[in-house]
Structure formats: structure tokens, C-alpha cells
Design an enzyme around this catalytic site. Structure first.
Site, PDB file in Angstrom:
ATOM      1  N   HIS A 173       0.819  -1.208   0.000  1.00  0.00           N
ATOM      2  CA  HIS A 173       0.000   0.000   0.000  1.00  0.00           C
ATOM      3  C   HIS A 173       0.859   1.266   0.000  1.00  0.00           C
ATOM      4  O   HIS A 173       0.343   2.381  -0.013  1.00  0.00           O
ATOM      5  CB  HIS A 173      -0.916  -0.028   1.231  1.00  0.00           C
ATOM      6  CG  HIS A 173      -2.060   0.923   1.190  1.00  0.00           C
ATOM      7  ND1 HIS A 173      -2.184   1.983   2.076  1.00  0.00           N
ATOM      8  CD2 HIS A 173      -3.155   0.998   0.385  1.00  0.00           C
ATOM      9  CE1 HIS A 173      -3.286   2.648   1.819  1.00  0.00           C
ATOM     10  NE2 HIS A 173      -3.903   2.075   0.795  1.00  0.00           N
ATOM     11  N   LYS A 175       3.342   4.369  -1.110  1.00  0.00           N
ATOM     12  CA  LYS A 175       3.266   5.280  -2.254  1.00  0.00           C
ATOM     13  C   LYS A 175       4.435   6.257  -2.194  1.00  0.00           C
ATOM     14  O   LYS A 175       4.551   7.032  -1.237  1.00  0.00           O
ATOM     15  CB  LYS A 175       1.939   6.038  -2.232  1.00  0.00           C
ATOM     16  CG  LYS A 175       0.709   5.126  -2.188  1.00  0.00           C
ATOM     17  CD  LYS A 175      -0.512   5.896  -1.748  1.00  0.00           C
ATOM     18  CE  LYS A 175      -1.744   5.009  -1.707  1.00  0.00           C
ATOM     19  NZ  LYS A 175      -1.698   4.038  -0.619  1.00  0.00           N
ATOM     20  N   ASP A 180      15.822  11.373  -9.392  1.00  0.00           N
ATOM     21  CA  ASP A 180      17.267  11.629  -9.326  1.00  0.00           C
ATOM     22  C   ASP A 180      17.813  11.524  -7.908  1.00  0.00           C
ATOM     23  O   ASP A 180      18.880  12.070  -7.592  1.00  0.00           O
ATOM     24  CB  ASP A 180      17.609  13.003  -9.913  1.00  0.00           C
ATOM     25  CG  ASP A 180      17.482  13.033 -11.427  1.00  0.00           C
ATOM     26  OD1 ASP A 180      17.433  11.946 -12.038  1.00  0.00           O
ATOM     27  OD2 ASP A 180      17.418  14.132 -12.007  1.00  0.00           O
ATOM     28  N   HIS A 415      -9.472  10.835   2.133  1.00  0.00           N
ATOM     29  CA  HIS A 415      -8.463   9.828   1.827  1.00  0.00           C
ATOM     30  C   HIS A 415      -7.099  10.163   2.421  1.00  0.00           C
ATOM     31  O   HIS A 415      -6.198   9.330   2.427  1.00  0.00           O
ATOM     32  CB  HIS A 415      -8.325   9.650   0.304  1.00  0.00           C
ATOM     33  CG  HIS A 415      -7.625   8.384  -0.086  1.00  0.00           C
ATOM     34  ND1 HIS A 415      -6.293   8.348  -0.451  1.00  0.00           N
ATOM     35  CD2 HIS A 415      -8.068   7.106  -0.167  1.00  0.00           C
ATOM     36  CE1 HIS A 415      -5.950   7.097  -0.743  1.00  0.00           C
ATOM     37  NE2 HIS A 415      -7.008   6.324  -0.582  1.00  0.00           N
ATOM     38  N   LYS A 417      -4.051  10.836   5.019  1.00  0.00           N
ATOM     39  CA  LYS A 417      -3.619  10.182   6.251  1.00  0.00           C
ATOM     40  C   LYS A 417      -2.523  11.051   6.869  1.00  0.00           C
ATOM     41  O   LYS A 417      -1.402  11.128   6.348  1.00  0.00           O
ATOM     42  CB  LYS A 417      -3.057   8.781   5.977  1.00  0.00           C
ATOM     43  CG  LYS A 417      -3.957   7.874   5.109  1.00  0.00           C
ATOM     44  CD  LYS A 417      -3.486   7.840   3.694  1.00  0.00           C
ATOM     45  CE  LYS A 417      -4.088   6.769   2.831  1.00  0.00           C
ATOM     46  NZ  LYS A 417      -5.475   6.516   2.858  1.00  0.00           N
ATOM     47  N   ASP A 422       1.270  18.095  18.984  1.00  0.00           N
ATOM     48  CA  ASP A 422       1.602  19.303  19.766  1.00  0.00           C
ATOM     49  C   ASP A 422       1.913  20.519  18.898  1.00  0.00           C
ATOM     50  O   ASP A 422       2.673  21.400  19.314  1.00  0.00           O
ATOM     51  CB  ASP A 422       2.788  19.014  20.704  1.00  0.00           C
ATOM     52  CG  ASP A 422       2.397  18.147  21.890  1.00  0.00           C
ATOM     53  OD1 ASP A 422       1.186  18.096  22.206  1.00  0.00           O
ATOM     54  OD2 ASP A 422       3.291  17.535  22.486  1.00  0.00           O
TER      55      ASP A 422
END
Length: 520
Positions: A173, A175, A180, A415, A417, A422
């Protein structure tokens, strides 16, 4: 055909044979793939020279830039690809063959044509839907495409979910998009129209982190681990090899896609947007993180050897979350804390930390089963004064509301995350707070210390949450949950899940009774 007893037995026997055939189907040998690793001289490239002066001025620090707009997220990937001179490493759970997917593939193929090494690692959950594309690209002398934990070609995918479930249940999952070895993008977006505001009917409100500096080689090292894993199969080993004519046909198809009306806004953004011009000039307004940590699951997570829990992303991240002294903000589209997680969040709240969580409502959640898992913990969390917010599905009808903290909420399902600790540190990645992300799938994320970005994200949350989401509360006498929202200055209170009917609520309640939480 009359279904007498004999015919029924024949059908039953045929089903057994199909299951047996699928069970016996095997993946090809994967021993001949050539190991490779990230380049080490990327500082000599154009990107390296672009960013060198900034990195010298901020020695040891990581430059970070949040990509909340889908259009900016596309522009960043496409322009970085155009600037690439040595290598591009692409790792995604899903890579759709739609407008955005084809535009990015076209950019990657053009980079390969000018001599850039392109490595693409795609999870095979939907990879087989584009076998012709992956195999053709894999035949390019400067491109390699590998599919992670693949299905056996020529055998029923549905049957394999039955006969090979323990293997296929494990998905990559993660991504990342690294160019370079000088710039990287890590976050929640897959590659597809709905993640980049190209779908007129649906958009996922999402978030990526664009980074330069010391963090980049660490993302590259994580990519190399997965790339050289036994689970990564070259696309050409899974299907029949193709010739130059198939690659030429793919090039023509991608080139034509870039001229379609649907692509116009993206092509124009590559020419005229502020981000595009800043990238081309090397003048992106990075903020600088004193401390940055790349956290990812092992590519061998499926093996679950002794002490495997210590290697989980959440196990490495939790100590930082648990240090929160005043506030923890969690944004997770799929949120199923489990008993252990709910207890930990309650303890945090009870020692004075203001814990606030935004997730999808039942109406906005694209997986009802996930909502069933989450709903079991709402009363416990509300009872210990953890603040819960659920995305308001009616936002599509509200005054074209767009928010700087999560662009695209005007027509979306959540979608993104992310977490803010703090108002000093922030985590952005691919991990949902649910059992599947925590214990089954592979995930990656970046934790960085930058009070300016963290405080800005928290303030945007404060300013916009009332317009974006329902606030949940618990009746102290009856113990029932209510949902609160504001419309034109008036508080509206719901005593059932808003904007969903009886049957959907019934399905969710039935799923709650099933022992499936570990798979959600």
C-alpha cells in the site's frame, strides 16, 4: 439444458476441477531479475544543482512542502519527471489508466526515451488490468516495471482469492515518487483521476509531502528494499513478451490521451501554475524540518517472523505519538483503532492531551465494512473525551466549500492520512489507522519536525472542521451518539447516522457481528 442429478454432479465436478486447477497454478520463477539500487550521484543532476544552494544554507535539514491540491500534486510529479536526468523511482498501490494515469505515464515514457532510468513498482491488486501497458513499458531499454505480490496469469482471479488468500491478502500500500534521488513525494495518493481532482463526480481529499534533502536517500533505500524483494516480479515474466510494435502503440495511445479535452486543465497547469513555474526555476517555498524520519514497514512483513511486531510502522511511530503533551490530531479515512489502540488513545486523553480524530462518516465512507469496525469504538472514545469528527457528506451542496488544509472536500470522500503532534511535528504517509494497514499491508510515511507547518495545519483544522464534518457527542444519560453540524449558523442534530437509509445501517450493524475486524 435440464438440470437433472447427473448434470448437477457434472457441474459440481467441474467446479472442483476449476478450484483444483487454480490451486495448482504457480507463479513463474523469479530468480532472473536483476537487482538494482538508487543512484548515488544525483547531486550532479539539474535537480541536484537546483536544490544545492538551499540545502547548503539549511545544512542537515529537510525541505518539506505539503501538496493538498490535486492539481498541484499532479504538477509536482509531472514537472519533476520533466526535470529528471538520471532516475525516477515510482511505487504505488494503484496506478489507473485514466486521464491522470496516462498523462503521468506519457511523461515517464518521454523521460525514458531521453535516457532516464525509470523503475516502476506497482502492487498487483489491480495490476493485471493493464498487463499490456506494463509489459510494453517493461520492454523499453530504460524502463523496468515490476508487479508486487502478483496473481497467476491465466487463472481465475476470484478463485485465487480463495485458494491463495493467505498470500494475496498481503498488499503493498506504500506510495512514493522519487526523482534523481534528489526529490521525493510520499503520501496518501494513488495514481488516478479521483486523487487529482480530475473526476467531476468524485474526489478523494488527500495529502502528499514533497521533500528534498537528507530524507530522500532514505525513501530511495525503502524503495530499493521493495524493488529487490522476492515479491517483486518483472511484468515481462508474468505475461508473454512483446515487440517494439506494442511499445509504439502504447506511445501513440498515451500521446493521444494528452491531447484529449479532459487533459487540458492539467496540460495548462504544467505551463502556467505557480508551482510549475517555481519548480522549473528551482524556487519552491520549502519549509525546513529540523528532524525528519522515514518510517516504513519491511517488505517482508508477510513473513511475520519472531519479534515482527517491533518492525511494524505503527510500532516505530507510536513512541512519538505517545509523547504528545498537549494535542494530537489524527486524520484517517479508515479508522479502526482496535481495543489496544482505543485504550491507548483514552489514556492519552485522560492525562490531558486533546485528542481529535477526523474520519469518514458512513455516508462518505467507500467501504461500509470499515465503518462497521470503527463504529464499535465510538462510545468508548467519546466516553473518555476523545473528540470524534466524521466527514459531512452534504458538503457537496455547501457553498463550494474548499479548505486550504484539505483541498477537494467540496465533492469528496476523505483519503488523506496525517497526524499533528503538539503543533510541532507532523506525520504524512500512506497508512490508515486500521488493522489492515497496521498489521497486513505495507505502508510508508514521513514524520517531520516543523512547528510552522504543524501549527498551520492544526489552525486550519480548528477553523474549518465545523464546516467540513459532524461533531459526535455522547448523551451522558442514555449513552446514545448524536451528530452535530451547522447550517447557516443553526445547529442541526441527528440521532442516527446522517444521510443514510435504514438498509445501509442494518448492513453495517450485521457486519459488526462478524469476526472480520482483523481484515478491515
Amino acid at each position: 439444458m435440464k438440470f437433472n442429478r447427473k448434470n448437477k454432479w457434472l457441474l459440481w465436478l467441474l467446479g472442483v476441477v476449476l478450484l483444483w486447477t487454480s490451486a495448482c497454478a504457480k507463479l513463474p520463477q523469479n530468480n532472473d531479475r536483476t537487482p538494482s539500487s538508487a543512484i548515488t550521484d544525483g547531486q550532479k543532476t539539474l535537480l541536484g544543482r537546483h536544490y544545492n544552494a538551499q540545502l547548503v544554507d539549511h545544512e542537515g535539514k529537510t525541505g518539506v512542502f505539503l501538496l493538498s491540491s490535486g492539481l498541484d500534486a499532479f504538477v509536482a510529479r509531472a514537472i519533476l519527471t520533466r526535470l529528471a536526468q538520471a532516475s525516477i523511482d515510482v511505487q504505488y498501490y494503484m496506478f489507473h489508466q485514466d486521464t491522470v494515469g496516462q498523462l503521468l505515464l506519457n511523461e515517464l515514457l518521454r523521460a525514458a526515451d531521453r535516457g532516464v532510468r525509470v523503475r516502476m513498482l506497482i502492487d498487483d491488486i489491480y495490476g493485471g488490468d493493464a498487463d499490456d501497458v506494463w509489459t510494453a513499458l517493461d520492454s523499453h531499454p530504460q524502463m523496468e516495471v515490476r508487479l508486487f505480490n502478483p496473481f497467476v496469469r491465466g487463472s481465475s482471479k476470484n478463485l485465487q482469492w480463495i485458494t491463495r488468500f493467505s498470500d494475496l491478502n498481503y498488499r503493498m500500500h506504500s506510495k512514493s515518487f522519487t526523482v534523481d534521488n534528489q526529490a521525493t513525494i510520499v503520501g496518501g495518493r494513488n495514481i488516478g483521476d479521483e486523487y487529482f481532482d480530475a473526476n467531476p463526480d468524485l474526489a478523494f481529499a488527500d495529502l502528499d509531502l514533497f521533500s528534498i534533502g537528507p530524507v530522500v536517500p532514505k525513501v530511495s533505500a525503502a524503495f530499493d528494499e521493495y524493488w529487490n524483494s522476492d515479491y517483486a516480479y518483472p511484468a515481462s515474466t508474468l505475461t508473454q513478451p512483446v515487440g517494439a510494435e506494442q511499445l509504439d502503440a502504447i506511445k501513440q495511445r498515451l500521446d493521444e490521451a494528452s491531447r484529449q479535452e479532459e487533459a487540458t486543465v492539467y496540460i495548462e497547469a504544467l505551463k502556467n501554475s505557480n508551482l510549475a513555474q517555481g519548480l522549473l526555476a528551482g524556487g519552491v517555498d520549502f519549509k525546513w524540518a529540523e528532524e525528519t524520519i522515514v518510517i516504513h514497514d519491511s517488505s517482508e512483513k508477510k513473513a511475520r517472523e519472531e519479534n515482527w511486531e517491533e518492525e511494524l510502522l505503527i510500532s516505530k511511530l507510536w513512541p512519538y505519538l505517545d509523547r504528545a503533551a498537549e494535542e494530537l490530531i489524527i486524520v484517517s479515512p479508515y479508522f479502526i483503532p482496535g481495543k489496544k489502540g482505543a485504550d491507548a488513545l483514552c489514556k492519552m486523553s485522560q492525562r490531558g492531551v486533546n485528542v481529535r480524530i477526523l474520519t469518514n462518516s458512513l455516508a462518505s465512507n467507500d467501504v461500509a465494512a470499515v465503518h462497521a469496525g470503527y463504529s464499535k469504538y465510538r462510545k468508548q472514545l467519546l466516553g473518555c473525551e476523545v473528540a470524534l469528527y466524521e466527514l459531512d457528506e452534504s458538503i457537496t451542496e455547501k457553498a463550494e466549500a474548499h479548505f486550504t488544509w484539505l483541498k477537494g472536500l467540496s465533492k469528496s470522500s476523505l483519503h488523506a492520512k496525517s497526524m499533528v503532534i503538539d503543533r510541532k511535528a507532523m506525520f504524512v504517509g500512506s497508512m490508515n489507522l486500521d488493522p489492515r494497514s497496521l498489521h497486513i499491508n505495507n505502508e510508508i510515511g514521513i514524520l517531520f519536525l516543523n512547528p510552522e507547518i504543524a501549527d498551520d495545519s492544526a489552525r486550519n483544522f480548528d477553523q474549518n472542521i465545523a464546516q467540513a464534518a459532524f461533531r459526535l457527542s455522547l448523551d451522558p444519560d442514555k449513552g446514545d451518539i448524536t451528530w452535530h453540524t451547522n447550517e447557516k449558523g443553526e445547529e442541526i442534530v441527528y440521532d442516527t447516522e446522517p444521510y443514510v437509509g435504514f438498509w445501509k445501517r442494518l448492513v453495517v450493524n450485521l457486519i459488526r457481528l462478524l469476526p472480520v475486524e482483523s481484515q478491515l
